[in-house]
Design a protein around this motif. Structure first.
Motif, PDB file in Angstrom:
ATOM      1  N   GLN A 222       0.947  -1.160   0.055  1.00  0.00           N
ATOM      2  CA  GLN A 222      -0.118   0.028   0.083  1.00  0.00           C
ATOM      3  C   GLN A 222       0.947   1.128   0.050  1.00  0.00           C
ATOM      4  OE1 GLN A 222       0.521  -1.926   2.626  1.00  0.00           O
ATOM      5  NE2 GLN A 222       0.961  -0.550   4.385  1.00  0.00           N
ATOM      6  N   PRO A 234      -3.755  -0.529  -9.783  1.00  0.00           N
ATOM      7  CA  PRO A 234      -4.195  -0.669  -8.499  1.00  0.00           C
ATOM      8  C   PRO A 234      -2.940  -1.217  -7.617  1.00  0.00           C
ATOM      9  CG  PRO A 234      -5.820  -1.546 -10.177  1.00  0.00           C
ATOM     10  CD  PRO A 234      -4.322  -1.239 -10.819  1.00  0.00           C
ATOM     11  N   ALA A 257      -4.759  -3.976 -14.148  1.00  0.00           N
ATOM     12  CA  ALA A 257      -5.748  -3.039 -13.821  1.00  0.00           C
ATOM     13  C   ALA A 257      -6.793  -3.181 -14.784  1.00  0.00           C
ATOM     14  CB  ALA A 257      -5.056  -1.485 -14.715  1.00  0.00           C
ATOM     15  N   ALA A 260      -9.176  -5.549 -12.488  1.00  0.00           N
ATOM     16  CA  ALA A 260      -9.822  -4.740 -11.440  1.00  0.00           C
ATOM     17  C   ALA A 260     -10.892  -3.711 -11.793  1.00  0.00           C
ATOM     18  CB  ALA A 260      -8.752  -4.021 -10.492  1.00  0.00           C
ATOM     19  N   GLN A 261     -11.018  -3.300 -13.058  1.00  0.00           N
ATOM     20  CA  GLN A 261     -12.062  -2.692 -13.596  1.00  0.00           C
ATOM     21  C   GLN A 261     -13.025  -3.380 -14.061  1.00  0.00           C
ATOM     22  OE1 GLN A 261     -10.574  -0.156 -16.937  1.00  0.00           O
ATOM     23  NE2 GLN A 261      -8.890   0.535 -15.651  1.00  0.00           N
ATOM     24  N   ALA A 266     -14.730  -0.333 -11.833  1.00  0.00           N
ATOM     25  CA  ALA A 266     -14.231   0.887 -11.490  1.00  0.00           C
ATOM     26  C   ALA A 266     -13.963   1.828 -12.745  1.00  0.00           C
ATOM     27  CB  ALA A 266     -12.795   0.882 -10.939  1.00  0.00           C
TER      28      ALA A 266
END
Length: 283
Positions: A222, A234, A257, A260-261, A266
């Motif tokens: 993170q 991400p 990415a 994740a979308q 997202a």
């Protein structure tokens, strides 16, 4: 006068001889105990002939010899008489001549206790240094998360949404530290790491374009912001969990990415705004 004491001392038991000689010299048991360092209770047992109350036959002979020397009687003569009264056989080497330290054997600690304590201390110190050396190269020894293939979208009805602009996947791969974070970037089978150390907050590391299969290891995903050109990627793993062997190839990061979308709906990646006060770039 000494011959008279010797002649009188030959009469009776060993205890009677020693007591008579002590009284002849005007000594108390306390004074004899101080001089010979023999406990008073042992001197009393010797004067009463209570040999069974003494620690062992060898101690009985040694204590009696020391007592005799203190009151002016020939120690070897007294030792022979003690052995005779106790029924001990005379060895082939003649009368006992060894001198025993006139101290209470119950107060002498075993030498093995000190040796065992020393061995335990050495093992503890050695174990500490081994543990410290093994912990230097891995600041967060937690469960590793190995990079898995990018998830494939499942075939299921979804609400109609505006089509998201595909990520271009062009441009350099840059790792920017949001907070101080330790990381290692290398290639499988490489002789040396492309980067290893603590990336300070605001510092950036650009993966060399010549790297064939770069991968990253860190304990705080993170704390890293990953970009491919102008596309934000991400986080590479859950917070405060060690990740290892996570690919840093541009195509793999863009696929991550896009996955994740697709799963979370997202918004498409947006250009990364330049840092207000960029730090030094680590290369």
């Amino acid at each position: 006068m000494a011959d008279t004491v010797q002649d009188q001392a030959h009469e009776g038991t060993v205890g009677d001889r020693l007591r008579a000689a002590r009284e002849q010299k005007g000594l108390t048991l306390q004074e004899v105990a101080v001089q010979t360092r023999i406990p008073i209770r042992h001197l009393e047992h010797i004067e009463r002939g209570e040999w069974d109350a003494l620690p062992a036959a060898t101690y009985s002979v040694g204590f009696a010899r020391s007592y005799a020397q203190a009151v002016g009687i020939e120690p070897s003569d007294v030792g022979a008489q003690v052995r005779e009264q106790m029924g001990l056989a005379r060895g082939p080497s003649g009368p006992i001549t060894a001198h025993y330290e006139p101290a209470d054997p119950a107060r002498v600690p075993p030498w093995t206790l000190a040796l065992v304590a020393l061995v335990i201390a050495i093992l503890l110190i050695g174990g500490y240094y081994l543990w410290r050396d093994s912990a230097v190269d891995d600041p967060l020894p937690t469960t590793e998360i190995v990079d898995a293939p990018a998830p494939q979208p499942q075939a299921q009805p979804v609400p109609q949404r505006p089509a998201a602009a595909p990520a271009s996947g062009t441009g350099p791969v840059v790792l920017t530290a949001i907070e101080d974070v330790w990381l290692r970037v290398d290639e499988p089978g490489g002789s040396a790491a492309l980067y290893q150390g603590t990336l300070k907050a605001g510092e950036r590391f650009e993966v060399p374009a010549s790297a064939q299969a770069p991968q990253v290891r860190t304990g705080r995903p993170q704390a890293l912001r990953v970009t491919v050109g102008a596309t934000a990627i991400p986080p590479l793993g859950p917070p405060d969990r060690t990740i290892s062997k996570v690919s840093l190839r541009a195509v793999d990061l863009v696929a991550r990415a896009q996955g994740a979308q697709t799963q979370g709906g997202a918004a498409p990646p947006v250009p990364v705004q330049p840092d207000p006060a960029p730090g030094a770039t680590a290369r």
